[in-house]
Motif scaffolding. Sequence first.
Motif, PDB file in Angstrom:
ATOM      1  N   LYS A   3       0.836  -1.205   0.000  1.00 40.88           N
ATOM      2  CA  LYS A   3       0.000   0.000   0.000  1.00 40.88           C
ATOM      3  C   LYS A   3       0.874   1.260   0.000  1.00 40.88           C
ATOM      4  CE  LYS A   3      -4.268   1.747   1.908  1.00 40.88           C
ATOM      5  NZ  LYS A   3      -5.455   1.382   2.640  1.00 40.88           N
TER       6      LYS A   3
ATOM      7  N   LEU B  66       0.482   4.004  -2.788  1.00 38.61           N
ATOM      8  CA  LEU B  66       0.064   5.371  -2.474  1.00 38.61           C
ATOM      9  C   LEU B  66       1.253   6.348  -2.410  1.00 38.61           C
ATOM     10  CD1 LEU B  66      -2.621   4.785   0.366  1.00 38.61           C
ATOM     11  CD2 LEU B  66      -2.984   4.889  -2.100  1.00 38.61           C
TER      12      LEU B  66
ATOM     13  N   ARG C 164     -13.978  -3.841  12.071  1.00 34.15           N
ATOM     14  CA  ARG C 164     -15.154  -3.961  11.204  1.00 34.15           C
ATOM     15  C   ARG C 164     -16.365  -4.259  12.084  1.00 34.15           C
ATOM     16  NH1 ARG C 164     -13.603  -7.522   6.257  1.00 34.15           N
ATOM     17  NH2 ARG C 164     -12.617  -5.639   5.466  1.00 34.15           N
TER      18      ARG C 164
ATOM     19  N   LYS D  57     -15.910   8.418   5.633  1.00 34.24           N
ATOM     20  CA  LYS D  57     -16.139   8.199   4.198  1.00 34.24           C
ATOM     21  C   LYS D  57     -17.444   7.424   4.056  1.00 34.24           C
ATOM     22  CE  LYS D  57     -11.628   6.690   3.603  1.00 34.24           C
ATOM     23  NZ  LYS D  57     -10.477   6.144   2.872  1.00 34.24           N
TER      24      LYS D  57
ATOM     25  N   TYR E 174     -19.371   5.445   1.896  1.00 29.41           N
ATOM     26  CA  TYR E 174     -19.474   4.655   0.664  1.00 29.41           C
ATOM     27  C   TYR E 174     -20.843   3.979   0.552  1.00 29.41           C
ATOM     28  CZ  TYR E 174     -14.376   5.094   0.230  1.00 29.41           C
ATOM     29  OH  TYR E 174     -13.096   5.570   0.109  1.00 29.41           O
TER      30      TYR E 174
ATOM     31  N   TYR F 196     -18.791  -1.521  -4.160  1.00 31.30           N
ATOM     32  CA  TYR F 196     -18.512  -1.593  -2.706  1.00 31.30           C
ATOM     33  C   TYR F 196     -19.319  -0.557  -1.925  1.00 31.30           C
ATOM     34  CZ  TYR F 196     -15.764  -1.339   1.631  1.00 31.30           C
ATOM     35  OH  TYR F 196     -15.370  -1.341   2.939  1.00 31.30           O
TER      36      TYR F 196
ATOM     37  N   HIS G 136     -17.131   4.251   6.482  1.00 34.21           N
ATOM     38  CA  HIS G 136     -15.793   4.198   7.096  1.00 34.21           C
ATOM     39  C   HIS G 136     -15.566   5.399   8.002  1.00 34.21           C
ATOM     40  CE1 HIS G 136     -13.802   1.508   3.779  1.00 34.21           C
ATOM     41  NE2 HIS G 136     -14.974   1.048   4.186  1.00 34.21           N
TER      42      HIS G 136
ATOM     43  N   GLN H 259     -14.717   0.158   9.822  1.00 32.90           N
ATOM     44  CA  GLN H 259     -15.660  -0.048   8.706  1.00 32.90           C
ATOM     45  C   GLN H 259     -16.978  -0.544   9.293  1.00 32.90           C
ATOM     46  OE1 GLN H 259     -13.758  -2.977   6.167  1.00 32.90           O
ATOM     47  NE2 GLN H 259     -12.273  -1.503   5.376  1.00 32.90           N
TER      48      GLN H 259
ATOM     49  N   ALA I 210     -18.630  -7.834   0.001  1.00 33.84           N
ATOM     50  CA  ALA I 210     -17.240  -7.352   0.048  1.00 33.84           C
ATOM     51  C   ALA I 210     -16.258  -8.491   0.303  1.00 33.84           C
ATOM     52  CB  ALA I 210     -17.087  -6.274   1.122  1.00 33.84           C
TER      53      ALA I 210
ATOM     54  N   HIS J  73     -13.501  -9.378  -2.393  1.00 34.93           N
ATOM     55  CA  HIS J  73     -12.098  -9.263  -1.973  1.00 34.93           C
ATOM     56  C   HIS J  73     -11.337 -10.540  -2.318  1.00 34.93           C
ATOM     57  CE1 HIS J  73      -8.606  -8.808   0.694  1.00 34.93           C
ATOM     58  NE2 HIS J  73      -8.857  -7.514   0.676  1.00 34.93           N
TER      59      HIS J  73
HETATM   60  N1  LIG Z   1     -13.954  -5.753  -1.034  1.00 34.08           N
HETATM   61  C1  LIG Z   1     -13.712  -4.458  -1.256  1.00 34.08           C
HETATM   62  N2  LIG Z   1     -13.221  -3.684  -0.276  1.00 34.08           N
HETATM   63  C2  LIG Z   1     -12.981  -2.385  -0.532  1.00 34.08           C
HETATM   64  C3  LIG Z   1     -13.228  -1.799  -1.806  1.00 34.08           C
HETATM   65  N3  LIG Z   1     -12.901  -0.499  -1.743  1.00 34.08           N
HETATM   66  C4  LIG Z   1     -12.469  -0.269  -0.502  1.00 34.08           C
HETATM   67  N4  LIG Z   1     -12.511  -1.387   0.249  1.00 34.08           N
HETATM   68  C5  LIG Z   1     -12.119  -1.527   1.669  1.00 34.08           C
HETATM   69  O1  LIG Z   1     -12.020  -0.235   2.219  1.00 34.08           O
HETATM   70  C6  LIG Z   1     -10.691   0.034   2.628  1.00 34.08           C
HETATM   71  C7  LIG Z   1     -10.368   1.485   2.426  1.00 34.08           C
HETATM   72  O2  LIG Z   1     -10.526   1.824   1.077  1.00 34.08           O
HETATM   73  P1  LIG Z   1     -10.558   3.321   0.584  1.00 34.08           P
HETATM   74  O3  LIG Z   1     -11.497   4.117   1.374  1.00 34.08           O
HETATM   75  O4  LIG Z   1     -10.711   3.312  -0.890  1.00 34.08           O
HETATM   76  O5  LIG Z   1      -9.164   3.948   0.999  1.00 34.08           O
HETATM   77  P2  LIG Z   1      -7.705   3.678   0.648  1.00 34.08           P
HETATM   78  O6  LIG Z   1      -7.196   2.729   1.682  1.00 34.08           O
HETATM   79  O7  LIG Z   1      -7.041   4.993   0.550  1.00 34.08           O
HETATM   80  O8  LIG Z   1      -7.717   3.082  -0.795  1.00 34.08           O
HETATM   81  P3  LIG Z   1      -7.457   1.664  -1.396  1.00 34.08           P
HETATM   82  O9  LIG Z   1      -6.879   0.770  -0.336  1.00 34.08           O
HETATM   83  O10 LIG Z   1      -6.549   1.968  -2.516  1.00 34.08           O
HETATM   84  O11 LIG Z   1      -8.805   1.164  -1.866  1.00 34.08           O
HETATM   85  C8  LIG Z   1      -9.836  -0.934   1.843  1.00 34.08           C
HETATM   86  O12 LIG Z   1      -8.645  -1.185   2.512  1.00 34.08           O
HETATM   87  C9  LIG Z   1     -10.747  -2.154   1.796  1.00 34.08           C
HETATM   88  O13 LIG Z   1     -10.703  -2.867   3.023  1.00 34.08           O
HETATM   89  C10 LIG Z   1     -13.750  -2.653  -2.852  1.00 34.08           C
HETATM   90  O14 LIG Z   1     -13.998  -2.250  -3.974  1.00 34.08           O
HETATM   91  N5  LIG Z   1     -13.953  -3.961  -2.514  1.00 34.08           N
END
Ligand SMILES: Nc1nc2c(ncn2[C@@H]2O[C@H](COP(=O)(O)OP(=O)(O)OP(=O)(O)O)[C@@H](O)[C@H]2O)c(=O)[nH]1
Length: 267
Positions: free
Chosen positions: A56, A60, A78, A106, A108, A117, A121, A142, A152, A156
């Motif tokens: 990650k 990032l 979670r 966040k 979502y 998804y 959050h 979450q 999810a 995943h």
């Molecule tokens: N299964 C699933 N989990 C997701 C998805 N998008 C986000 N998550 C979960 O949400 C967490 C946080 O995602 P984001 O809010 O996008 O933030 P982030 O950590 O900056 O971005 P990414 O890890 O790149 O997605 C991830 O580590 C996953 O656990 C998805 O499309 N599918």
Amino acid sequence: MDGRDWNLFLIPYEQAVEELKVKFKTLRGELKTREAYAPIEFVTGRVKRISSILDKAKRLDVPMDKIETGIEDIAGIRIMCQFVEDIHRVADSIRSRKDLKLVYEKDYITNFKDSGYRSYHMIVEYPVQTALGLKKVLAEVQIRTLAMNFWATIEHSLNYKYKESLPDDVRIRLRKAAEAAFQLDTEMSSIRQEILESQRDFEEKSNIVSKVLSDIQDLYFYNRVREAAQFQLRFNELWEKEDIFELKQLSQDIQRATLRAKKSSRS
Ligand SMILES: Nc1nc2c(ncn2[C@@H]2O[C@H](COP(=O)(O)OP(=O)(O)OP(=O)(O)O)[C@@H](O)[C@H]2O)c(=O)[nH]1
Ligand SMILES: Nc1ncnc2c1ncn2[C@@H]1O[C@H](COP(=O)(O)OP(=O)(O)OP(=O)(O)O)[C@@H](O)[C@H]1O
């Protein structure tokens, strides 16, 4: 960092996950005892694996000396709920907690992701007491329904299997499945609403009936036998018809008659 440094680095995160899991599980138990219903179904938590932190950080573009602030989900909690409404209740209760500080949220659920998804959050700052003193760590909470979690979890594991390059047709089907999970949540919420309303009607009806019957008893007590018998007949009639509106009216009439009877018995 070598293995030992990583172990030391992760200690406060492990502590934060353990403590937060206990706190949310305890909250569930307490609400179940107090209100017979808990908005929390179950709680899980994990500390992110080192390989996943490194991946990650790379993705990032977070330098190694900034991972504490640049990666917000090293400690992850979670919370699974039965209904979407419960998610908002849990989020409210997190916002009002004094043992952690909300950094940002966040949503979502309203703004679901392209993948389909959905979850709510909350990034929080949580203080842990370590051997070296107080350490504040970031944690990701979450909050999701059972249906959101089902979707999810499977998505995943499929992403993991296909190394994040899902075939287009699978991606489309997953989006459709997310829509179906959303419909399921919506349907369950509306069934729940109907049950709550019918419970409320039932309680209201029971309260009116006990009030009416005790007021009629009082009228007999004050020797208003004819009036009491007339009210009783009218009550039987309305009860038969299940006319709540008229029953409410009758209840008020009987209440007034009882008060009059009480007053005149005193004079
Ligand atoms: N299964 C699933 N989990 C997701 C998805 N998008 C986000 N998550 C979960 O949400 C967490 C946080 O995602 P984001 O809010 O996008 O933030 P982030 O950590 O900056 O971005 P990414 O890890 O790149 O997605 C991830 O580590 C996953 O656990 C998805 O499309 N599918
Ligand atoms: N906040 C959380 N609470 C509990 N479990 C989580 C949380 N976030 C992720 N997990 C679970 O931890 C396991 C490892 O996930 P990992 O953090 O490596 O990937 P991820 O969630 O896809 O994150 P990212 O894309 O941010 O690296 C998965 O089973 C995932 O579902």
